[in-house]
Structure formats: structure tokens, C-alpha cells
Design an enzyme around this catalytic site. Structure first.
Site, PDB file in Angstrom:
ATOM      1  N   ASP A  62     -16.555   5.733 -44.077  1.00 33.16           N
ATOM      2  CA  ASP A  62     -16.003   6.575 -45.151  1.00 33.16           C
ATOM      3  C   ASP A  62     -15.001   7.492 -44.482  1.00 33.16           C
ATOM      4  O   ASP A  62     -15.378   8.353 -43.675  1.00 33.16           O
ATOM      5  CB  ASP A  62     -17.143   7.388 -45.802  1.00 33.16           C
ATOM      6  CG  ASP A  62     -16.635   8.271 -46.940  1.00 33.16           C
ATOM      7  OD1 ASP A  62     -15.403   8.481 -47.047  1.00 33.16           O
ATOM      8  OD2 ASP A  62     -17.469   8.754 -47.717  1.00 33.16           O
ATOM      9  N   ASN A  89      -5.824   1.351 -44.217  1.00 35.19           N
ATOM     10  CA  ASN A  89      -5.497   0.878 -45.564  1.00 35.19           C
ATOM     11  C   ASN A  89      -6.156   1.711 -46.667  1.00 35.19           C
ATOM     12  O   ASN A  89      -5.623   1.817 -47.764  1.00 35.19           O
ATOM     13  CB  ASN A  89      -5.933  -0.590 -45.668  1.00 35.19           C
ATOM     14  CG  ASN A  89      -6.004  -1.065 -47.108  1.00 35.19           C
ATOM     15  OD1 ASN A  89      -4.985  -1.391 -47.718  1.00 35.19           O
ATOM     16  ND2 ASN A  89      -7.206  -1.077 -47.677  1.00 35.19           N
ATOM     17  N   PHE A  94      -5.262   8.459 -58.654  1.00 32.28           N
ATOM     18  CA  PHE A  94      -5.707   8.702 -60.029  1.00 32.28           C
ATOM     19  C   PHE A  94      -4.825   7.880 -60.959  1.00 32.28           C
ATOM     20  O   PHE A  94      -3.639   7.680 -60.687  1.00 32.28           O
ATOM     21  CB  PHE A  94      -5.568  10.189 -60.374  1.00 32.28           C
ATOM     22  CG  PHE A  94      -6.660  11.038 -59.789  1.00 32.28           C
ATOM     23  CD1 PHE A  94      -7.786  11.351 -60.536  1.00 32.28           C
ATOM     24  CD2 PHE A  94      -6.568  11.507 -58.481  1.00 32.28           C
ATOM     25  CE1 PHE A  94      -8.809  12.128 -59.990  1.00 32.28           C
ATOM     26  CE2 PHE A  94      -7.585  12.285 -57.931  1.00 32.28           C
ATOM     27  CZ  PHE A  94      -8.709  12.595 -58.691  1.00 32.28           C
ATOM     28  N   LYS A  95      -5.410   7.404 -62.034  1.00 32.86           N
ATOM     29  CA  LYS A  95      -4.622   6.658 -63.022  1.00 32.86           C
ATOM     30  C   LYS A  95      -3.662   7.628 -63.728  1.00 32.86           C
ATOM     31  O   LYS A  95      -3.954   8.823 -63.851  1.00 32.86           O
ATOM     32  CB  LYS A  95      -5.545   6.014 -64.068  1.00 32.86           C
ATOM     33  CG  LYS A  95      -6.570   5.049 -63.475  1.00 32.86           C
ATOM     34  CD  LYS A  95      -5.946   3.738 -63.053  1.00 32.86           C
ATOM     35  CE  LYS A  95      -6.969   2.801 -62.453  1.00 32.86           C
ATOM     36  NZ  LYS A  95      -6.490   2.061 -61.300  1.00 32.86           N
ATOM     37  N   TYR A 193      -0.132  11.729 -55.372  1.00 30.93           N
ATOM     38  CA  TYR A 193      -0.162  10.472 -54.621  1.00 30.93           C
ATOM     39  C   TYR A 193       1.101  10.360 -53.759  1.00 30.93           C
ATOM     40  O   TYR A 193       1.036  10.013 -52.572  1.00 30.93           O
ATOM     41  CB  TYR A 193      -0.271   9.292 -55.598  1.00 30.93           C
ATOM     42  CG  TYR A 193      -0.304   7.933 -54.931  1.00 30.93           C
ATOM     43  CD1 TYR A 193      -1.468   7.464 -54.328  1.00 30.93           C
ATOM     44  CD2 TYR A 193       0.832   7.126 -54.894  1.00 30.93           C
ATOM     45  CE1 TYR A 193      -1.500   6.219 -53.711  1.00 30.93           C
ATOM     46  CE2 TYR A 193       0.813   5.879 -54.282  1.00 30.93           C
ATOM     47  CZ  TYR A 193      -0.352   5.426 -53.697  1.00 30.93           C
ATOM     48  OH  TYR A 193      -0.381   4.198 -53.085  1.00 30.93           O
ATOM     49  N   VAL A 230       1.055  -4.349 -56.049  1.00 29.74           N
ATOM     50  CA  VAL A 230       0.050  -5.394 -55.850  1.00 29.74           C
ATOM     51  C   VAL A 230      -1.063  -5.325 -56.898  1.00 29.74           C
ATOM     52  O   VAL A 230      -1.584  -4.229 -57.193  1.00 29.74           O
ATOM     53  CB  VAL A 230      -0.572  -5.252 -54.436  1.00 29.74           C
ATOM     54  CG1 VAL A 230      -1.531  -6.411 -54.165  1.00 29.74           C
ATOM     55  CG2 VAL A 230       0.516  -5.214 -53.370  1.00 29.74           C
TER      56      VAL A 230
HETATM   57  P1  NAP Z   1      -7.938  -0.576 -54.239  1.00 26.95           P
HETATM   58  O1  NAP Z   1      -8.082  -1.952 -54.743  1.00 26.95           O
HETATM   59  O2  NAP Z   1      -8.308   0.576 -55.109  1.00 26.95           O
HETATM   60  O3  NAP Z   1      -8.746  -0.480 -52.859  1.00 26.95           O
HETATM   61  C1  NAP Z   1      -8.820   0.711 -52.156  1.00 26.95           C
HETATM   62  C2  NAP Z   1      -9.813   0.556 -51.039  1.00 26.95           C
HETATM   63  O4  NAP Z   1      -9.905   1.807 -50.330  1.00 26.95           O
HETATM   64  C3  NAP Z   1     -11.222   0.254 -51.543  1.00 26.95           C
HETATM   65  O5  NAP Z   1     -11.875  -0.598 -50.635  1.00 26.95           O
HETATM   66  C4  NAP Z   1     -11.872   1.622 -51.547  1.00 26.95           C
HETATM   67  O6  NAP Z   1     -13.287   1.581 -51.455  1.00 26.95           O
HETATM   68  C5  NAP Z   1     -11.273   2.175 -50.277  1.00 26.95           C
HETATM   69  N1  NAP Z   1     -11.466   3.624 -50.143  1.00 26.95           N
HETATM   70  C6  NAP Z   1     -11.105   4.611 -50.982  1.00 26.95           C
HETATM   71  N2  NAP Z   1     -11.511   5.791 -50.505  1.00 26.95           N
HETATM   72  C7  NAP Z   1     -12.139   5.542 -49.324  1.00 26.95           C
HETATM   73  C8  NAP Z   1     -12.789   6.344 -48.357  1.00 26.95           C
HETATM   74  N3  NAP Z   1     -12.913   7.658 -48.499  1.00 26.95           N
HETATM   75  N4  NAP Z   1     -13.291   5.746 -47.256  1.00 26.95           N
HETATM   76  C9  NAP Z   1     -13.196   4.419 -47.092  1.00 26.95           C
HETATM   77  N5  NAP Z   1     -12.629   3.595 -47.981  1.00 26.95           N
HETATM   78  C10 NAP Z   1     -12.104   4.169 -49.085  1.00 26.95           C
HETATM   79  O7  NAP Z   1      -6.438  -0.268 -53.795  1.00 26.95           O
HETATM   80  P2  NAP Z   1      -5.323  -1.208 -53.118  1.00 26.95           P
HETATM   81  O8  NAP Z   1      -4.280  -1.424 -54.132  1.00 26.95           O
HETATM   82  O9  NAP Z   1      -5.938  -2.357 -52.430  1.00 26.95           O
HETATM   83  O10 NAP Z   1      -4.724  -0.173 -52.064  1.00 26.95           O
HETATM   84  C11 NAP Z   1      -4.840  -0.307 -50.664  1.00 26.95           C
HETATM   85  C12 NAP Z   1      -3.811   0.601 -50.008  1.00 26.95           C
HETATM   86  O11 NAP Z   1      -2.493   0.190 -50.399  1.00 26.95           O
HETATM   87  C13 NAP Z   1      -3.927   2.063 -50.433  1.00 26.95           C
HETATM   88  O12 NAP Z   1      -3.656   2.903 -49.323  1.00 26.95           O
HETATM   89  C14 NAP Z   1      -2.828   2.213 -51.475  1.00 26.95           C
HETATM   90  O13 NAP Z   1      -2.397   3.545 -51.606  1.00 26.95           O
HETATM   91  C15 NAP Z   1      -1.764   1.311 -50.898  1.00 26.95           C
HETATM   92  N6  NAP Z   1      -0.768   0.830 -51.864  1.00 26.95           N
HETATM   93  C16 NAP Z   1      -1.138   0.033 -52.904  1.00 26.95           C
HETATM   94  C17 NAP Z   1      -0.166  -0.430 -53.787  1.00 26.95           C
HETATM   95  C18 NAP Z   1      -0.489  -1.339 -54.937  1.00 26.95           C
HETATM   96  O14 NAP Z   1       0.423  -1.700 -55.698  1.00 26.95           O
HETATM   97  N7  NAP Z   1      -1.751  -1.765 -55.118  1.00 26.95           N
HETATM   98  C19 NAP Z   1       1.180  -0.061 -53.600  1.00 26.95           C
HETATM   99  C20 NAP Z   1       1.515   0.751 -52.521  1.00 26.95           C
HETATM  100  C21 NAP Z   1       0.526   1.173 -51.652  1.00 26.95           C
HETATM  101  P3  NAP Z   1     -14.235   1.625 -52.770  1.00 26.95           P
HETATM  102  O15 NAP Z   1     -14.334   0.218 -53.285  1.00 26.95           O
HETATM  103  O16 NAP Z   1     -15.526   2.141 -52.212  1.00 26.95           O
HETATM  104  O17 NAP Z   1     -13.595   2.547 -53.751  1.00 26.95           O
END
Ligand code: NAP
Length: 276
Positions: A62, A89, A94-95, A193, A230
Site C-alpha cells: 500500500d 503505477n 476521483f470521478k 489529479y 486507457v
Molecule cells: P485503475 O484501474 O483504477 O488501477 C489503479 C491501481 O492502483 C489499482 O490496482 C489500485 O488498487 C492501485 N492503487 C490505488 N491506490 C493505491 C495504494 N495506495 N497503494 C497501492 N495501490 C494502489 O487505474 P489505471 O487506469 O490502471 O491507472 C494506472 C496508472 O495510470 C495510474 O497512475 C493512473 O493515474 C495512470 N493513468 C491512467 C490513464 C487512463 O486512461 N486509465 C491515463 C493516464 C494515466 P485497488 O484495486 O486496491 O484500488
């Protein structure tokens, strides 16, 4: 002590992190750790990968919890004598329609995305082995949020001499300014964010500079990147890339060949260095 190379991906029980682990299991010659804050969700993800014929190991992490980060640090030190690949990663957002007060959104978002990521780096970067790779998953939103900052803030965030302490003070000030209701007057954009990801990108630039100064001969490459838009729980089903496509740039940076002398200290998307 094991001499096997080791890779760690934070927040990898789902989404882009899971896809990064999936790709590393196929391409990285060594042990790959899928980490998650919730052991149940983490183990479930490891089992899912097993079903695909892929072997990932699990460790609880965590990034909001310093004890948890230090337990992983001690484990890696003892079992492997260090770390070869670190992908930061884990992140939250927040939505758009979430009604949580903005002051709380700012505090909670900065806590994980900036301060949590920084704590992981503080504890694990000293463990990085020569020719190691560090990838900090930021976002293109960091660039748009930067453009939304006052000229004075933009200058600070683009500076080649800003220190980690100064960055921490600025990130702390953002949260305080939001709480006081003065963040826009103080030159901040209206996105927690975005500011948290400015923090991640600038932190990466600073850390790369520190590696140049303190560990020049170790050839460690550290970069920030955007995975693209993504389809994950964070971005929703309308996003343009699959998680596998989102993993491409982070995995490219995690697996840069040992004779590569760059990119380093850069911000990339689609495997391309972007101007900060
Ligand atoms: P996601 O599906 O919401 O996954 C986020 C992951 O981070 C989940 O495994 C979550 O665990 C974990 N997490 C959150 N808080 C944590 C903590 N305190 N300690 C350990 N793990 C934690 O989001 P995603 O889209 O895959 O995003 C991954 C990364 O890419 C993020 O940094 C995001 O900001 C970045 N990003 C995403 C996009 C996009 O379009 N999706 C675009 C730009 C950047 P839980 O399952 O326990 O919540």
C-alpha cells in the site's frame, strides 16, 4: 541471496498495472512482483495470470503506508540484494461527477499519487541495481495542468534546478491553498489529479538529475510517462486504448536495453519524448 533479476509493479492487481505485469512476465528475464494494497485482490490477479500460463509473484504494498513500503524494501534487500525494475503505477482519480469536497479530493489525490509515489521512490531507489530502470506512470494531464498554472509556477515546475524539498513544499501548498479556497488566486489549475501528476513528472526529472549527480556510473534510467487514455476502472469504457496498449510505453521504458543511454529524466507518451 538470489541473483535473479527482479521487477516490481505498484498497484498491479488490475488495469494498466496488471497489463504491465502481464507483459513483463513474458519479456523480463527474472522474477516479476505483482503488488496490491489488498492481498485478496492481489492473489486473485496472480491466479488469473497463472490461468494464462504466466508466473508472477505477489507482495502486499500500500503506497499510502510507509510500513508497507519499508517491508517490501527489506524483503527485496534480503532476498535479491536490490531491485532491477521499478514501475510506479499505483494511482487514484476521483470521478468527474464525484461530490466529495474539492479540499478532500486534493488531499486524498496528492497523498497517493504524489506523496505515496515519492515515499516508494525514497525507500526503493537506493536499492536500484546498476543498469536498473525506473518508470513513473504520470499522465498527459500533467502537461495540460502545467499549462493551466501561473507563469511563476510553470517556471518553477520546468526549472532544471528545483529540488525535491521545493517540490514537496509546492505540492503541500496546493493542498493548503485549496483548503483555504485561494488555489486559483495562487496560480493553481482547478485539478487535483493534474497537480498530483505534475508532481510525479517533476519528481522524475529531479530524481533523474540526482542519479546523474550521485550514481553516474550505474547507468540507471528513470523516466515518467503517460500510458494514453486507457479502458480501466479509472478512465471508463470509452477510452481509446486497451490495458495492453496502455502498458506499451511503461514496458518499453522498463525494458530499455542495457546499452541504452536514454531516454533518462524525460516524459514520454507513445514511446516518444515529449516537451515538458
Ligand atoms: P485503475 O484501474 O483504477 O488501477 C489503479 C491501481 O492502483 C489499482 O490496482 C489500485 O488498487 C492501485 N492503487 C490505488 N491506490 C493505491 C495504494 N495506495 N497503494 C497501492 N495501490 C494502489 O487505474 P489505471 O487506469 O490502471 O491507472 C494506472 C496508472 O495510470 C495510474 O497512475 C493512473 O493515474 C495512470 N493513468 C491512467 C490513464 C487512463 O486512461 N486509465 C491515463 C493516464 C494515466 P485497488 O484495486 O486496491 O484500488
Amino acid at each position: 541471496m538470489s541473483s535473479v533479476p527482479v521487477a516490481v509493479v505498484t498497484g498491479s492487481n488490475k488495469g494498466i498495472g496488471y497489463a504491465i505485469v502481464q507483459a513483463l512476465c513474458k519479456q523480463f528475464q527474472g522474477d516479476v512482483y505483482l503488488t496490491a494494497r489488498d492481498p485478496g485482490r492481489g492473489q486473485e490477479a496472480v491466479t488469473k495470470l497463472q490461468g494464462e500460463g504466466l508466473r508472477a509473484l505477489f507482495y502486499q504494498l500500500d503506497i499510502d503506508d510507509l510500513h508497507s513500503i519499508r517491508a517490501l524494501r527489506d524483503f527485496l534487500k534480503e532476498k535479491y540484494g536490490g531491485l532491477n525494475v521499478l514501475v510506479n503505477n499505483a494511482g487514484i482519480a476521483f470521478k468527474v461527477h464525484d461530490t466529495t469536497p474539492f479540499a478532500i479530493q486534493a488531499e486524498v489525490t496528492l497523498k497517493t499519487n504524489f506523496f505515496g509515489t515519492r515515499n516508494v521512490c525514497t525507500e526503493l531507489l537506493p536499492l536500484m541495481k546498476p543498469y536498473g530502470k525506473v518508470v513513473n506512470v504520470s499522465s498527459m494531464v500533467s502537461s495540460s495542468a502545467l499549462r493551466g498554472c501561473s507563469q511563476e509556477l510553470q517556471q518553477k515546475f520546468r526549472s532544471d534546478t528545483i529540488t525535491e524539498d521545493e517540490l514537496v513544499k509546492l505540492m503541500t501548498k496546493f493542498v493548503e491553498d485549496v483548503k483555504k479556497g485561494v488555489h486559483e488566486k495562487e496560480g493553481w489549475p482547478n485539478t487535483a489529479y493534474g497537480v498530483s501528476k505534475i508532481g510525479v513528472t517533476v519528481l522524475s526529472r529531479i530524481q533523474a538529475r540526482m542519479l546523474n549527480e550521485k550514481r553516474k556510473g550505474d547507468h540507471i534510467l528513470l523516466n515518467a510517462c503517460c500510458p494514453g487514455w486507457v479502458r480501466t476502472d479509472m478512465a471508463g469504457p470509452k477510452a481509446t486504448k486497451s490495458p495492453e496498449e496502455g502498458a506499451e510505453t511503461p514496458v518499453y521504458l522498463a525494458l530499455l536495453p542495457s546499452d541504452a543511454d536514454g531516454p533518462h529524466g524525460q516524459f514520454l507518451s507513445d514511446k516518444t519524448v515529449r516537451t515538458w
